[in-house]
Design a protein around this motif. Structure first.
Motif, PDB file in Angstrom:
ATOM      1  N   ALA A  38       4.406  -2.376   6.069  1.00  0.00           N
ATOM      2  CA  ALA A  38       5.538  -2.780   6.910  1.00  0.00           C
ATOM      3  C   ALA A  38       5.771  -1.808   8.064  1.00  0.00           C
ATOM      4  O   ALA A  38       6.599  -2.063   8.939  1.00  0.00           O
ATOM      5  CB  ALA A  38       6.804  -2.888   6.065  1.00  0.00           C
ATOM      6  N   GLY A  39       5.054  -0.688   8.062  1.00  0.00           N
ATOM      7  CA  GLY A  39       5.195   0.292   9.129  1.00  0.00           C
ATOM      8  C   GLY A  39       6.334   1.265   8.941  1.00  0.00           C
ATOM      9  O   GLY A  39       6.717   1.970   9.877  1.00  0.00           O
ATOM     10  N   THR A  40       6.892   1.342   7.720  1.00  0.00           N
ATOM     11  CA  THR A  40       8.026   2.242   7.475  1.00  0.00           C
ATOM     12  C   THR A  40       7.646   3.462   6.644  1.00  0.00           C
ATOM     13  O   THR A  40       8.504   4.292   6.358  1.00  0.00           O
ATOM     14  CB  THR A  40       9.164   1.491   6.756  1.00  0.00           C
ATOM     15  OG1 THR A  40       8.690   0.998   5.498  1.00  0.00           O
ATOM     16  CG2 THR A  40       9.664   0.323   7.602  1.00  0.00           C
ATOM     17  N   ARG A  41       6.405   3.585   6.235  1.00  0.00           N
ATOM     18  CA  ARG A  41       5.966   4.744   5.454  1.00  0.00           C
ATOM     19  C   ARG A  41       4.666   5.296   6.040  1.00  0.00           C
ATOM     20  O   ARG A  41       3.719   4.546   6.284  1.00  0.00           O
ATOM     21  CB  ARG A  41       5.753   4.373   3.985  1.00  0.00           C
ATOM     22  CG  ARG A  41       5.157   5.525   3.145  1.00  0.00           C
ATOM     23  CD  ARG A  41       5.051   5.156   1.679  1.00  0.00           C
ATOM     24  NE  ARG A  41       6.356   5.091   1.047  1.00  0.00           N
ATOM     25  CZ  ARG A  41       6.985   6.146   0.515  1.00  0.00           C
ATOM     26  NH1 ARG A  41       6.419   7.356   0.565  1.00  0.00           N
ATOM     27  NH2 ARG A  41       8.168   6.004  -0.042  1.00  0.00           N
ATOM     28  N   ARG A  42       4.621   6.610   6.229  1.00  0.00           N
ATOM     29  CA  ARG A  42       3.424   7.272   6.742  1.00  0.00           C
ATOM     30  C   ARG A  42       2.759   8.173   5.715  1.00  0.00           C
ATOM     31  O   ARG A  42       1.605   8.554   5.888  1.00  0.00           O
ATOM     32  CB  ARG A  42       3.770   8.095   7.985  1.00  0.00           C
ATOM     33  CG  ARG A  42       4.221   7.256   9.169  1.00  0.00           C
ATOM     34  CD  ARG A  42       4.332   8.098  10.418  1.00  0.00           C
ATOM     35  NE  ARG A  42       4.551   7.276  11.598  1.00  0.00           N
ATOM     36  CZ  ARG A  42       4.375   7.722  12.840  1.00  0.00           C
ATOM     37  NH1 ARG A  42       3.989   8.972  13.048  1.00  0.00           N
ATOM     38  NH2 ARG A  42       4.592   6.921  13.864  1.00  0.00           N
ATOM     39  N   LYS A  43       3.484   8.534   4.667  1.00  0.00           N
ATOM     40  CA  LYS A  43       2.945   9.448   3.664  1.00  0.00           C
ATOM     41  C   LYS A  43       3.320   8.931   2.282  1.00  0.00           C
ATOM     42  O   LYS A  43       4.442   8.495   2.049  1.00  0.00           O
ATOM     43  CB  LYS A  43       3.507  10.857   3.878  1.00  0.00           C
ATOM     44  CG  LYS A  43       2.874  11.914   3.003  1.00  0.00           C
ATOM     45  CD  LYS A  43       3.396  13.305   3.372  1.00  0.00           C
ATOM     46  CE  LYS A  43       2.736  14.394   2.531  1.00  0.00           C
ATOM     47  NZ  LYS A  43       3.232  15.745   2.903  1.00  0.00           N
ATOM     48  N   PHE A  44       2.345   9.013   1.361  1.00  0.00           N
ATOM     49  CA  PHE A  44       2.584   8.537  -0.002  1.00  0.00           C
ATOM     50  C   PHE A  44       2.990   9.689  -0.913  1.00  0.00           C
ATOM     51  O   PHE A  44       2.588  10.838  -0.710  1.00  0.00           O
ATOM     52  CB  PHE A  44       1.319   7.870  -0.549  1.00  0.00           C
ATOM     53  CG  PHE A  44       0.927   6.630   0.208  1.00  0.00           C
ATOM     54  CD1 PHE A  44       1.513   5.409  -0.080  1.00  0.00           C
ATOM     55  CD2 PHE A  44      -0.014   6.687   1.227  1.00  0.00           C
ATOM     56  CE1 PHE A  44       1.163   4.258   0.624  1.00  0.00           C
ATOM     57  CE2 PHE A  44      -0.375   5.548   1.941  1.00  0.00           C
ATOM     58  CZ  PHE A  44       0.222   4.338   1.633  1.00  0.00           C
ATOM     59  N   LEU A 104      -7.002  13.468   1.632  1.00  0.00           N
ATOM     60  CA  LEU A 104      -5.540  13.501   1.557  1.00  0.00           C
ATOM     61  C   LEU A 104      -4.924  14.364   2.651  1.00  0.00           C
ATOM     62  O   LEU A 104      -3.727  14.244   2.931  1.00  0.00           O
ATOM     63  CB  LEU A 104      -5.096  14.006   0.182  1.00  0.00           C
ATOM     64  CG  LEU A 104      -5.430  13.111  -1.015  1.00  0.00           C
ATOM     65  CD1 LEU A 104      -5.077  13.826  -2.322  1.00  0.00           C
ATOM     66  CD2 LEU A 104      -4.690  11.779  -0.921  1.00  0.00           C
ATOM     67  N   THR A 105      -5.720  15.235   3.260  1.00  0.00           N
ATOM     68  CA  THR A 105      -5.190  16.128   4.296  1.00  0.00           C
ATOM     69  C   THR A 105      -5.264  15.524   5.696  1.00  0.00           C
ATOM     70  O   THR A 105      -4.754  16.122   6.647  1.00  0.00           O
ATOM     71  CB  THR A 105      -5.939  17.476   4.306  1.00  0.00           C
ATOM     72  OG1 THR A 105      -7.288  17.277   4.778  1.00  0.00           O
ATOM     73  CG2 THR A 105      -5.979  18.092   2.908  1.00  0.00           C
ATOM     74  N   ILE A 106      -5.895  14.361   5.842  1.00  0.00           N
ATOM     75  CA  ILE A 106      -5.990  13.724   7.165  1.00  0.00           C
ATOM     76  C   ILE A 106      -4.656  13.052   7.469  1.00  0.00           C
ATOM     77  O   ILE A 106      -4.255  12.125   6.770  1.00  0.00           O
ATOM     78  CB  ILE A 106      -7.117  12.677   7.216  1.00  0.00           C
ATOM     79  CG1 ILE A 106      -8.446  13.265   6.734  1.00  0.00           C
ATOM     80  CG2 ILE A 106      -7.268  12.148   8.646  1.00  0.00           C
ATOM     81  CD1 ILE A 106      -9.574  12.245   6.665  1.00  0.00           C
ATOM     82  N   PRO A 107      -3.960  13.499   8.499  1.00  0.00           N
ATOM     83  CA  PRO A 107      -2.632  12.933   8.783  1.00  0.00           C
ATOM     84  C   PRO A 107      -2.688  11.470   9.197  1.00  0.00           C
ATOM     85  O   PRO A 107      -3.700  10.977   9.704  1.00  0.00           O
ATOM     86  CB  PRO A 107      -2.121  13.807   9.937  1.00  0.00           C
ATOM     87  CG  PRO A 107      -2.939  15.057   9.873  1.00  0.00           C
ATOM     88  CD  PRO A 107      -4.283  14.618   9.392  1.00  0.00           C
ATOM     89  N   PHE A 108      -1.607  10.795   8.974  1.00  0.00           N
ATOM     90  CA  PHE A 108      -1.425   9.411   9.412  1.00  0.00           C
ATOM     91  C   PHE A 108      -1.727   9.310  10.901  1.00  0.00           C
ATOM     92  O   PHE A 108      -1.291  10.112  11.704  1.00  0.00           O
ATOM     93  CB  PHE A 108       0.035   9.004   9.146  1.00  0.00           C
ATOM     94  CG  PHE A 108       0.390   7.599   9.550  1.00  0.00           C
ATOM     95  CD1 PHE A 108       0.369   6.576   8.621  1.00  0.00           C
ATOM     96  CD2 PHE A 108       0.767   7.321  10.860  1.00  0.00           C
ATOM     97  CE1 PHE A 108       0.719   5.273   8.991  1.00  0.00           C
ATOM     98  CE2 PHE A 108       1.119   6.033  11.231  1.00  0.00           C
ATOM     99  CZ  PHE A 108       1.087   5.002  10.297  1.00  0.00           C
TER     100      PHE A 108
END
Length: 207
Positions: free
Chosen positions: A63-69, A89-93
């Motif tokens: 939905a475009g509201t989360r960048r990190k899990f 896991l270290t590659i940023p959004f």
């Protein structure tokens, strides 16, 4: 060991979320190769908290509201594979890395091919963002979920909405090149990369 799974619908097809205890073990693609991720027997468990939370966070991502899990993960593989998956896991959004950059990060520049093989067997797709690993020239290269889905995920992270990106999937399915459609103008055919590969972060946003 018996694994628990939950199916969810998404813009990239039906995903199978798999848990070992209270940790996420895998996110498998709808048309995943049977032996790409080797797991044991599975039972459906739609009420498993980790699977419910994974589905919620994935829906927020699409939905475009989360960048990190924020999920407890259980990578199952060789020590080298786990190093590669942890590096993912270290590659940023919104950013990308080349296979060479990942090889440098895990401490073995000569292991580019091995990095590619480990990337292809990444069990926790999307969460461990193997879609953010591209060829040194900016080509999308192979992807277990299909190049159309890889383009969709990169487009989503570049600011294109999931619905706009999803419109491209049918057009490019089975096609190894960017779709020649108006929608494709908003998606980078070759994600932007920095001039230097020495620890420099390439960004789809151009920063």
């Amino acid at each position: 060991m018996t694994y628990a799974f939950k199916l969810m619908d998404s813009p990239v097809g039906q995903l199978k979320l798999v848990a070992s205890g209270e940790r996420l073990t895998a996110i498998l693609w709808e048309n995943d190769k049977p032996n790409r991720v080797r797991l044991g027997a599975m039972i459906e468990a739609n009420d498993r908290p980790i699977l419910i939370d994974t589905e919620r966070q994935l829906n927020e991502y699409f939905a475009g509201t989360r960048r990190k899990f924020d999920l407890a993960l259980d990578f199952q593989g060789t020590d080298f594979q786990k190093k590669v998956w942890e590096a993912l896991l270290t590659i940023p959004f919104g950013q990308t890395r080349s296979y060479t950059e990942i090889a440098l990060q895990v401490g073995n520049l000569n292991a580019v091919r091995a990095v590619g093989a480990a990337n292809g067997r990444n069990p926790i797709s999307i969460i461990a963002p193997c879609h953010r690993v591209i060829g040194a020239s900016g080509e999308l290269t192979g992807f277990a979920g299909g190049l159309a889905n890889k383009m969709l995920l990169l487009s989503l992270e570049a600011g294109q909405t999931s619905l706009e990106a999803a419109a491209n999937v049918e057009t490019v399915e089975g096609n190894r090149h960017a779709p020649q459609t108006p929608q494709a103008e908003h998606a980078p055919k070759k994600p932007a990369r920095a001039a230097s590969s020495r620890g420099t972060q390439a960004s789809l946003f151009g920063n």
